[in-house]
Design an enzyme around this catalytic site. Structure first.
Site, PDB file in Angstrom:
ATOM      1  N   SER A   8      26.575 -51.367 -17.874  1.00  0.00           N
ATOM      2  CA  SER A   8      27.067 -52.425 -17.365  1.00  0.00           C
ATOM      3  C   SER A   8      26.748 -52.586 -16.002  1.00  0.00           C
ATOM      4  O   SER A   8      26.996 -51.942 -15.132  1.00  0.00           O
ATOM      5  CB  SER A   8      28.785 -52.481 -17.349  1.00  0.00           C
ATOM      6  OG  SER A   8      29.235 -53.582 -16.525  1.00  0.00           O
ATOM      7  N   HIS A  33      24.649 -55.087 -20.504  1.00  0.00           N
ATOM      8  CA  HIS A  33      26.146 -55.799 -20.403  1.00  0.00           C
ATOM      9  C   HIS A  33      26.179 -56.555 -19.150  1.00  0.00           C
ATOM     10  O   HIS A  33      25.940 -56.013 -18.051  1.00  0.00           O
ATOM     11  CB  HIS A  33      27.177 -54.691 -20.707  1.00  0.00           C
ATOM     12  CG  HIS A  33      28.352 -55.235 -20.717  1.00  0.00           C
ATOM     13  ND1 HIS A  33      28.948 -55.788 -21.865  1.00  0.00           N
ATOM     14  CD2 HIS A  33      29.486 -55.501 -19.737  1.00  0.00           C
ATOM     15  CE1 HIS A  33      30.337 -56.120 -21.819  1.00  0.00           C
ATOM     16  NE2 HIS A  33      30.642 -55.981 -20.510  1.00  0.00           N
ATOM     17  N   ASP A  35      28.573 -58.855 -16.862  1.00  0.00           N
ATOM     18  CA  ASP A  35      29.990 -59.334 -16.528  1.00  0.00           C
ATOM     19  C   ASP A  35      30.106 -60.463 -15.776  1.00  0.00           C
ATOM     20  O   ASP A  35      29.832 -60.614 -14.598  1.00  0.00           O
ATOM     21  CB  ASP A  35      30.835 -58.093 -15.985  1.00  0.00           C
ATOM     22  CG  ASP A  35      30.985 -57.009 -16.714  1.00  0.00           C
ATOM     23  OD1 ASP A  35      31.520 -57.327 -18.068  1.00  0.00           O
ATOM     24  OD2 ASP A  35      30.861 -55.780 -16.415  1.00  0.00           O
ATOM     25  N   MET A  37      32.551 -63.257 -14.394  1.00  0.00           N
ATOM     26  CA  MET A  37      33.953 -63.355 -13.873  1.00  0.00           C
ATOM     27  C   MET A  37      34.000 -64.669 -13.083  1.00  0.00           C
ATOM     28  O   MET A  37      33.092 -64.922 -12.218  1.00  0.00           O
ATOM     29  CB  MET A  37      34.420 -62.230 -13.182  1.00  0.00           C
ATOM     30  CG  MET A  37      34.252 -60.946 -13.795  1.00  0.00           C
ATOM     31  SD  MET A  37      35.047 -59.734 -12.937  1.00  0.00           S
ATOM     32  CE  MET A  37      34.399 -58.137 -13.783  1.00  0.00           C
ATOM     33  N   HIS A  66      29.250 -61.034 -21.228  1.00  0.00           N
ATOM     34  CA  HIS A  66      30.849 -60.861 -21.424  1.00  0.00           C
ATOM     35  C   HIS A  66      31.397 -61.940 -20.660  1.00  0.00           C
ATOM     36  O   HIS A  66      31.488 -61.651 -19.393  1.00  0.00           O
ATOM     37  CB  HIS A  66      31.146 -59.291 -21.033  1.00  0.00           C
ATOM     38  CG  HIS A  66      32.827 -59.149 -21.085  1.00  0.00           C
ATOM     39  ND1 HIS A  66      33.328 -57.860 -20.485  1.00  0.00           N
ATOM     40  CD2 HIS A  66      33.822 -60.008 -21.535  1.00  0.00           C
ATOM     41  CE1 HIS A  66      34.585 -58.101 -20.655  1.00  0.00           C
ATOM     42  NE2 HIS A  66      34.738 -59.162 -21.065  1.00  0.00           N
ATOM     43  N   MET A  68      34.176 -63.468 -18.724  1.00  0.00           N
ATOM     44  CA  MET A  68      35.662 -63.441 -18.426  1.00  0.00           C
ATOM     45  C   MET A  68      35.997 -64.673 -17.585  1.00  0.00           C
ATOM     46  O   MET A  68      36.191 -64.688 -16.551  1.00  0.00           O
ATOM     47  CB  MET A  68      35.824 -62.142 -17.672  1.00  0.00           C
ATOM     48  CG  MET A  68      35.890 -60.798 -18.261  1.00  0.00           C
ATOM     49  SD  MET A  68      35.598 -59.310 -17.339  1.00  0.00           S
ATOM     50  CE  MET A  68      33.875 -59.374 -17.355  1.00  0.00           C
ATOM     51  N   MET A 137      38.629 -54.244 -24.857  1.00  0.00           N
ATOM     52  CA  MET A 137      38.841 -53.662 -23.358  1.00  0.00           C
ATOM     53  C   MET A 137      39.697 -52.523 -23.265  1.00  0.00           C
ATOM     54  O   MET A 137      40.906 -52.710 -23.796  1.00  0.00           O
ATOM     55  CB  MET A 137      39.471 -54.792 -22.652  1.00  0.00           C
ATOM     56  CG  MET A 137      38.453 -56.103 -22.354  1.00  0.00           C
ATOM     57  SD  MET A 137      36.818 -55.739 -21.600  1.00  0.00           S
ATOM     58  CE  MET A 137      37.255 -55.054 -20.275  1.00  0.00           C
ATOM     59  N   GLY A 142      38.415 -57.220 -15.080  1.00  0.00           N
ATOM     60  CA  GLY A 142      38.197 -57.730 -13.704  1.00  0.00           C
ATOM     61  C   GLY A 142      37.489 -56.820 -12.968  1.00  0.00           C
ATOM     62  O   GLY A 142      36.604 -57.288 -11.673  1.00  0.00           O
ATOM     63  N   ASP A 175      34.879 -51.367 -23.563  1.00  0.00           N
ATOM     64  CA  ASP A 175      34.305 -51.581 -22.212  1.00  0.00           C
ATOM     65  C   ASP A 175      35.550 -51.190 -21.479  1.00  0.00           C
ATOM     66  O   ASP A 175      36.724 -51.695 -21.394  1.00  0.00           O
ATOM     67  CB  ASP A 175      33.973 -53.071 -22.399  1.00  0.00           C
ATOM     68  CG  ASP A 175      33.621 -53.626 -20.784  1.00  0.00           C
ATOM     69  OD1 ASP A 175      33.362 -52.697 -19.893  1.00  0.00           O
ATOM     70  OD2 ASP A 175      33.451 -54.874 -20.579  1.00  0.00           O
ATOM     71  N   GLY A 177      36.200 -47.516 -18.256  1.00  0.00           N
ATOM     72  CA  GLY A 177      36.371 -46.433 -18.194  1.00  0.00           C
ATOM     73  C   GLY A 177      35.850 -45.400 -18.970  1.00  0.00           C
ATOM     74  O   GLY A 177      36.209 -44.136 -19.434  1.00  0.00           O
TER      75      GLY A 177
HETATM   76  C1  DX5 Z   1      35.629 -54.846 -16.259  1.00  0.00           C
HETATM   77  C2  DX5 Z   1      34.120 -55.094 -16.982  1.00  0.00           C
HETATM   78  C3  DX5 Z   1      33.426 -53.951 -17.184  1.00  0.00           C
HETATM   79  C4  DX5 Z   1      33.300 -52.824 -16.173  1.00  0.00           C
HETATM   80  C5  DX5 Z   1      33.085 -51.516 -16.769  1.00  0.00           C
HETATM   81  O1  DX5 Z   1      36.243 -55.996 -16.391  1.00  0.00           O
HETATM   82  O2  DX5 Z   1      34.370 -55.721 -18.233  1.00  0.00           O
HETATM   83  O3  DX5 Z   1      32.147 -54.118 -18.096  1.00  0.00           O
HETATM   84  O4  DX5 Z   1      31.585 -52.994 -15.851  1.00  0.00           O
HETATM   85  O5  DX5 Z   1      33.144 -50.481 -15.712  1.00  0.00           O
HETATM   86  P1  DX5 Z   1      33.594 -49.044 -15.711  1.00  0.00           P
HETATM   87  O6  DX5 Z   1      32.607 -48.764 -16.656  1.00  0.00           O
HETATM   88  O7  DX5 Z   1      33.047 -48.509 -14.266  1.00  0.00           O
HETATM   89  O8  DX5 Z   1      34.879 -48.940 -16.077  1.00  0.00           O
HETATM   90 ZN    ZN Z   2      32.396 -56.058 -19.594  1.00  0.00          ZN
END
Ligand code: DX5
Ligand code: ZN
Length: 225
Positions: A8, A33, A35, A37, A66, A68, A137, A142, A175, A177
């Protein structure tokens, strides 16, 4: 089950985005990936179609966008045009989810649906035959670098069971942690598309981080119970 690492870019150095992303791919990342937002659905702002368009020129693997954002229908054509290969939308924002998933396919992209930690997998039963992937998720969306929510394992396992029972083919993505301490558990639960931001780009050698995470994930399939 084909285990794939999906780096990501949220955790990358945006000043050298293409180069960093390619290091993660050299380390074994096979989908990238992205993200997106909007500051409304999630309390953060990131990137839009122009960045996808630039990435498309330098990245060979599929781009997994992705979204959001509150009004995905409005932007799906632009992301497709910019070069997105996979587009996923949140169940929580789609008033006409079936229509939105068809809209993604009609633009030549693979449709995915995403559920937040508080959204039950059962909300997806009527669309599981339409999607290429389901994204669970495992943090609230976020931000990168948050702590993995363990109940996600039950949701991944439930989706794997539903897929087997109904003889469907969607892939299961996770996705949030995902790192060396959580990756084996999500693989054992049934996830196969492993999104990782900080664990890949956060510190140290990006290529080595990716390779090590993917190795650990693949090793977990061998000890699957
Ligand atoms: C969070 C994103 C993730 C994020 C994950 O909203 O959708 O894709 O980048 O980051 P890590 O892998 O650091 O938890
Ligand atoms: Zn994501």
């Amino acid at each position: 089950m084909k285990i794939e690492l999906v780096p990501s870019i949220l955790a990358s150095n945006f000043a050298q985005l293409g180069a960093d992303a390619n290091l993660a791919i050299e380390g074994g990342g096979s989908v990238l990936h992205v993200d997106v937002m909007d500051g409304h659905f999630v309390p953060n702002l990131t990137i839009g179609p122009p960045v996808v368009k630039s990435l498309r020129k330098v990245i060979k693997v599929p781009l997994d966008c992705h979204l959001m954002i509150e009004n995905p229908d409005q932007f799906i054509p632009e992301f497709a045009e910019a070069g997105a290969d996979w587009i996923s939308v949140h169940q929580e924002v789609c008033k006409n989810l079936d229509r939105t998933l068809h809209l993604i396919s009609s633009h030549g992209c693979k449709p995915g649906v995403v559920i937040n930690p508080a959204t039950p997998v059962e909300t997806l039963t009527e669309v599981l035959d339409l999607v290429h992937h389901v994204l669970v998720m495992s943090v609230n969306p976020g931000f990168g670098g948050q702590k993995f929510i363990p109940n996600s394992l039950n949701k991944i396992a439930a989706l794997a069971r539903m897929r087997a029972e109904r003889k469907l083919e969607y892939r299961i993505e996770v996705d949030g942690g995902i790192d060396m301490t959580t990756v084996a558990d999500v693989v054992k639960a049934g996830a196969e598309l492993l999104v990782a931001g900080n664990a890949v780009f956060g510190k140290g050698d990006i290529r080595a981080n990716a390779a090590q995470l993917l190795d650990t994930a693949r090793a977990a399939t061998l000890i699957r119970t």
